[in-house]
Design a protein around this motif. Structure first.
Motif, PDB file in Angstrom:
ATOM      1  N   ILE A   7       0.821  -1.207   0.000  1.00 39.07           N
ATOM      2  CA  ILE A   7       0.000   0.000   0.000  1.00 39.07           C
ATOM      3  C   ILE A   7       0.860   1.264   0.000  1.00 39.07           C
ATOM      4  CG2 ILE A   7      -1.982  -1.135   1.064  1.00 39.07           C
ATOM      5  CD1 ILE A   7      -1.221   0.178   3.712  1.00 39.07           C
ATOM      6  N   GLY A   8       2.160   1.113  -0.154  1.00 38.27           N
ATOM      7  CA  GLY A   8       3.039   2.250  -0.350  1.00 38.27           C
ATOM      8  C   GLY A   8       3.599   2.871   0.924  1.00 38.27           C
ATOM      9  N   ARG A   9       3.433   2.241   2.047  1.00 36.13           N
ATOM     10  CA  ARG A   9       3.939   2.784   3.301  1.00 36.13           C
ATOM     11  C   ARG A   9       5.310   2.191   3.591  1.00 36.13           C
ATOM     12  NH1 ARG A   9       0.620   2.893   8.919  1.00 36.13           N
ATOM     13  NH2 ARG A   9       0.912   5.118   9.048  1.00 36.13           N
ATOM     14  N   LEU A  10       6.207   3.037   4.032  1.00 35.71           N
ATOM     15  CA  LEU A  10       7.531   2.583   4.445  1.00 35.71           C
ATOM     16  C   LEU A  10       7.451   1.998   5.843  1.00 35.71           C
ATOM     17  CD1 LEU A  10       9.490   5.751   3.310  1.00 35.71           C
ATOM     18  CD2 LEU A  10       9.406   3.544   2.132  1.00 35.71           C
ATOM     19  N   VAL A  11       8.282   0.991   6.122  1.00 35.16           N
ATOM     20  CA  VAL A  11       8.300   0.349   7.431  1.00 35.16           C
ATOM     21  C   VAL A  11       9.740   0.262   7.902  1.00 35.16           C
ATOM     22  CG1 VAL A  11       7.714  -1.739   8.742  1.00 35.16           C
ATOM     23  CG2 VAL A  11       6.275  -1.040   6.812  1.00 35.16           C
ATOM     24  N   ALA A  12       9.976   0.648   9.179  1.00 37.62           N
ATOM     25  CA  ALA A  12      11.304   0.531   9.786  1.00 37.62           C
ATOM     26  C   ALA A  12      11.220  -0.437  10.960  1.00 37.62           C
ATOM     27  CB  ALA A  12      11.790   1.897  10.267  1.00 37.62           C
ATOM     28  N   HIS A  13      12.136  -1.408  10.973  1.00 41.31           N
ATOM     29  CA  HIS A  13      12.174  -2.406  12.042  1.00 41.31           C
ATOM     30  C   HIS A  13      13.434  -2.300  12.893  1.00 41.31           C
ATOM     31  CE1 HIS A  13       8.594  -4.491  10.777  1.00 41.31           C
ATOM     32  NE2 HIS A  13       9.057  -4.595   9.543  1.00 41.31           N
ATOM     33  N   ALA A  14      14.308  -1.330  12.608  1.00 44.69           N
ATOM     34  CA  ALA A  14      15.551  -1.183  13.373  1.00 44.69           C
ATOM     35  C   ALA A  14      15.953   0.283  13.417  1.00 44.69           C
ATOM     36  CB  ALA A  14      16.671  -2.026  12.742  1.00 44.69           C
ATOM     37  N   ALA A  15      16.751   0.625  14.434  1.00 43.59           N
ATOM     38  CA  ALA A  15      17.298   1.977  14.576  1.00 43.59           C
ATOM     39  C   ALA A  15      18.761   1.846  14.953  1.00 43.59           C
ATOM     40  CB  ALA A  15      16.538   2.744  15.654  1.00 43.59           C
ATOM     41  N   ARG A  16      19.557   2.823  14.508  1.00 41.18           N
ATOM     42  CA  ARG A  16      20.985   2.803  14.828  1.00 41.18           C
ATOM     43  C   ARG A  16      21.569   4.193  14.661  1.00 41.18           C
ATOM     44  NH1 ARG A  16      24.102   3.534  10.690  1.00 41.18           N
ATOM     45  NH2 ARG A  16      23.580   2.940   8.594  1.00 41.18           N
ATOM     46  N   ARG A  40       6.732   1.815  18.596  1.00 36.19           N
ATOM     47  CA  ARG A  40       5.816   1.589  17.475  1.00 36.19           C
ATOM     48  C   ARG A  40       4.993   2.857  17.281  1.00 36.19           C
ATOM     49  NH1 ARG A  40       2.789  -3.249  18.719  1.00 36.19           N
ATOM     50  NH2 ARG A  40       4.511  -4.348  17.757  1.00 36.19           N
ATOM     51  N   ARG A  41       5.116   3.436  16.097  1.00 32.83           N
ATOM     52  CA  ARG A  41       4.402   4.684  15.834  1.00 32.83           C
ATOM     53  C   ARG A  41       4.395   4.951  14.337  1.00 32.83           C
ATOM     54  NH1 ARG A  41       6.973   9.184  18.951  1.00 32.83           N
ATOM     55  NH2 ARG A  41       6.222   7.923  20.643  1.00 32.83           N
ATOM     56  N   SER A  42       3.378   5.636  13.891  1.00 30.77           N
ATOM     57  CA  SER A  42       3.311   6.106  12.517  1.00 30.77           C
ATOM     58  C   SER A  42       3.847   7.536  12.490  1.00 30.77           C
ATOM     59  CB  SER A  42       1.867   6.069  12.025  1.00 30.77           C
ATOM     60  OG  SER A  42       1.799   6.532  10.700  1.00 30.77           O
ATOM     61  N   SER A  50       4.483   8.475   4.551  1.00 36.10           N
ATOM     62  CA  SER A  50       4.198   7.912   5.866  1.00 36.10           C
ATOM     63  C   SER A  50       5.184   6.794   6.176  1.00 36.10           C
ATOM     64  CB  SER A  50       2.762   7.369   5.872  1.00 36.10           C
ATOM     65  OG  SER A  50       2.458   6.818   7.111  1.00 36.10           O
ATOM     66  N   LEU A  51       5.602   6.731   7.437  1.00 33.38           N
ATOM     67  CA  LEU A  51       6.540   5.696   7.888  1.00 33.38           C
ATOM     68  C   LEU A  51       5.955   5.015   9.108  1.00 33.38           C
ATOM     69  CD1 LEU A  51       9.405   4.314   8.026  1.00 33.38           C
ATOM     70  CD2 LEU A  51      10.074   6.237   9.490  1.00 33.38           C
ATOM     71  N   LEU A  52       5.891   3.694   9.077  1.00 34.71           N
ATOM     72  CA  LEU A  52       5.503   2.928  10.254  1.00 34.71           C
ATOM     73  C   LEU A  52       6.787   2.462  10.927  1.00 34.71           C
ATOM     74  CD1 LEU A  52       3.435   1.529  12.084  1.00 34.71           C
ATOM     75  CD2 LEU A  52       3.635  -0.466  10.578  1.00 34.71           C
ATOM     76  N   VAL A  53       6.994   2.875  12.171  1.00 33.50           N
ATOM     77  CA  VAL A  53       8.138   2.414  12.957  1.00 33.50           C
ATOM     78  C   VAL A  53       7.620   1.285  13.834  1.00 33.50           C
ATOM     79  CG1 VAL A  53       9.876   3.040  14.669  1.00 33.50           C
ATOM     80  CG2 VAL A  53       9.172   4.703  12.934  1.00 33.50           C
ATOM     81  N   ASP A  54       8.243   0.112  13.718  1.00 32.27           N
ATOM     82  CA  ASP A  54       7.842  -1.074  14.482  1.00 32.27           C
ATOM     83  C   ASP A  54       9.112  -1.746  14.976  1.00 32.27           C
ATOM     84  OD1 ASP A  54       6.449  -3.152  15.625  1.00 32.27           O
ATOM     85  OD2 ASP A  54       6.010  -4.157  13.721  1.00 32.27           O
ATOM     86  N   GLY A  64      20.406  12.759  13.951  1.00 40.13           N
ATOM     87  CA  GLY A  64      21.313  12.070  13.047  1.00 40.13           C
ATOM     88  C   GLY A  64      21.146  10.568  13.029  1.00 40.13           C
ATOM     89  N   ASP A  65      20.507   9.981  14.060  1.00 38.48           N
ATOM     90  CA  ASP A  65      20.301   8.533  14.066  1.00 38.48           C
ATOM     91  C   ASP A  65      19.505   8.122  12.838  1.00 38.48           C
ATOM     92  OD1 ASP A  65      21.698   8.234  16.423  1.00 38.48           O
ATOM     93  OD2 ASP A  65      19.940   7.816  17.662  1.00 38.48           O
ATOM     94  N   ARG A  66      19.548   6.839  12.552  1.00 38.34           N
ATOM     95  CA  ARG A  66      18.874   6.310  11.367  1.00 38.34           C
ATOM     96  C   ARG A  66      17.844   5.263  11.737  1.00 38.34           C
ATOM     97  NH1 ARG A  66      21.508   7.815   6.486  1.00 38.34           N
ATOM     98  NH2 ARG A  66      22.863   9.554   7.049  1.00 38.34           N
ATOM     99  N   LEU A  67      16.701   5.320  11.079  1.00 37.04           N
ATOM    100  CA  LEU A  67      15.711   4.255  11.117  1.00 37.04           C
ATOM    101  C   LEU A  67      15.958   3.423   9.862  1.00 37.04           C
ATOM    102  CD1 LEU A  67      12.667   6.412  12.198  1.00 37.04           C
ATOM    103  CD2 LEU A  67      13.806   4.656  13.571  1.00 37.04           C
ATOM    104  N   VAL A  68      16.132   2.124  10.032  1.00 36.18           N
ATOM    105  CA  VAL A  68      16.485   1.232   8.933  1.00 36.18           C
ATOM    106  C   VAL A  68      15.207   0.646   8.342  1.00 36.18           C
ATOM    107  CG1 VAL A  68      17.810  -0.803   8.261  1.00 36.18           C
ATOM    108  CG2 VAL A  68      18.667   0.707  10.080  1.00 36.18           C
ATOM    109  N   LEU A  69      15.016   0.863   7.048  1.00 33.11           N
ATOM    110  CA  LEU A  69      13.812   0.415   6.360  1.00 33.11           C
ATOM    111  C   LEU A  69      13.851  -1.076   6.076  1.00 33.11           C
ATOM    112  CD1 LEU A  69      13.428   3.364   3.842  1.00 33.11           C
ATOM    113  CD2 LEU A  69      12.216   3.020   6.018  1.00 33.11           C
ATOM    114  N   ALA A  70      12.683  -1.705   6.159  1.00 34.40           N
ATOM    115  CA  ALA A  70      12.564  -3.144   5.940  1.00 34.40           C
ATOM    116  C   ALA A  70      13.065  -3.554   4.557  1.00 34.40           C
ATOM    117  CB  ALA A  70      11.122  -3.595   6.145  1.00 34.40           C
ATOM    118  N   GLY A  71      12.808  -2.746   3.539  1.00 39.89           N
ATOM    119  CA  GLY A  71      13.213  -3.097   2.180  1.00 39.89           C
ATOM    120  C   GLY A  71      14.564  -2.538   1.773  1.00 39.89           C
TER     121      GLY A  71
END
Length: 177
Positions: A7-16, A40-42, A50-54, A64-71
Motif C-alpha cells: 500500500i506504499g507505506r515505508l516500514v522501519a524495524h531497526a534503529a541505529r 511503534r508509531r506512525s 508515511s513511515l511505520l516504525v515497528d 542524526g540517528d537512522r531508522l532502517v527500512l525493511a526493504g
C-alpha cells in the motif's frame, strides 16, 4: 512483499546511530525530544510520505540517528527545535546550578557555559534565585544520557545486549562536542 509495502507505506524495524560513509537517507523525519523515544508509531516524513516504525523495543533516538527500512534504505532522524530554557552562569556557580537540575532528575543538555532544560517556570524561578541568567530559546534538545545509557536516564542503548557484548555499557559518542 508485505501488505504495508504493497500500500506504499515505508516500514522501519531497526534503529541505529549514523555512521561515516552512510548512504544518503531515503528521507528525513523531524521529532522533538519526547517523540524521539519510541517503539511503534506512525510518522510523517518531511516529504509527506508515511513511515511505520515497528521496533522490537523502545529506543531513544538522537539527532542524526537512522531508522532502517525493511526493504533497504534509511530514514534520518532530525531533532526538532522546541521551547527550552537556557541557564547560564560562570564557573562554580554553573556547577552548582547543574547539581540542582540533576538533583531533580531533570533532563539537561550541557553546553559551553550553559545548560538547556525543558521550560518549567518553577525550576526556572529557583535557578534564577540561585544566580542563573535564564532565557527562553527555540532549539533542538539533546540532553545528556544517564550514567548507564544514552539519550534517556533509564539505561536504553541502541539494541546492545550487555550479556552478548561486555563493552555494551561503554557509550559511543555520535554527537559533536
Amino acid at each position: 512483499m508485505n501488505l504495508m509495502q504493497e500500500i506504499g507505506r515505508l516500514v522501519a524495524h531497526a534503529a541505529r546511530p549514523a555512521e561515516p560513509g552512510d548512504p544518503a537517507p531515503a528521507g528525513e523525519v523531524e521529532l522533538g525530544y519526547e517523540a524521539r523515544y519510541l517503539r511503534r508509531r506512525s510518522l510523517d516524513l518531511a516529504d509527506g510520505r508515511s513511515l511505520l516504525v515497528d521496533l522490537p523495543e523502545p529506543v531513544s533516538l538522537r539527532d542524526g540517528d537512522r531508522l532502517v527500512l525493511a526493504g533497504g534504505g534509511q530514514i534520518a532522524v532530525r531533532a526538532a527545535p522546541e521551547p527550552l530554557a537556557e541557564i547560564a552562569a560562570e564557573g562554580a556557580r554553573l556547577a552548582r546550578l547543574a547539581w540542582h537540575v540533576g538533583n531533580r532528575h531533570t533532563p539537561a543538555q550541557v553546553l559551553e557555559g550553559r545548560l538547556r532544560v525543558q521550560r518549567d517556570h518553577v525550576l526556572e524561578d529557583m535557578l534564577a534565585r540561585l544566580g542563573a541568567a535564564v532565557v527562553h530559546v527555540e532549539a533542538p534538545f539533546e540532553p545528556e544520557g544517564g550514567a548507564y545509557g544514552h539519550g534517556r536516564t533509564h539505561g536504553h542503548s541502541h539494541s546492545h545486549d550487555p550479556h552478548a557484548n561486555p563493552n555494551a555499557h561503554i557509550p559511543h559518542r555520535h554527537d559533536p562536542v
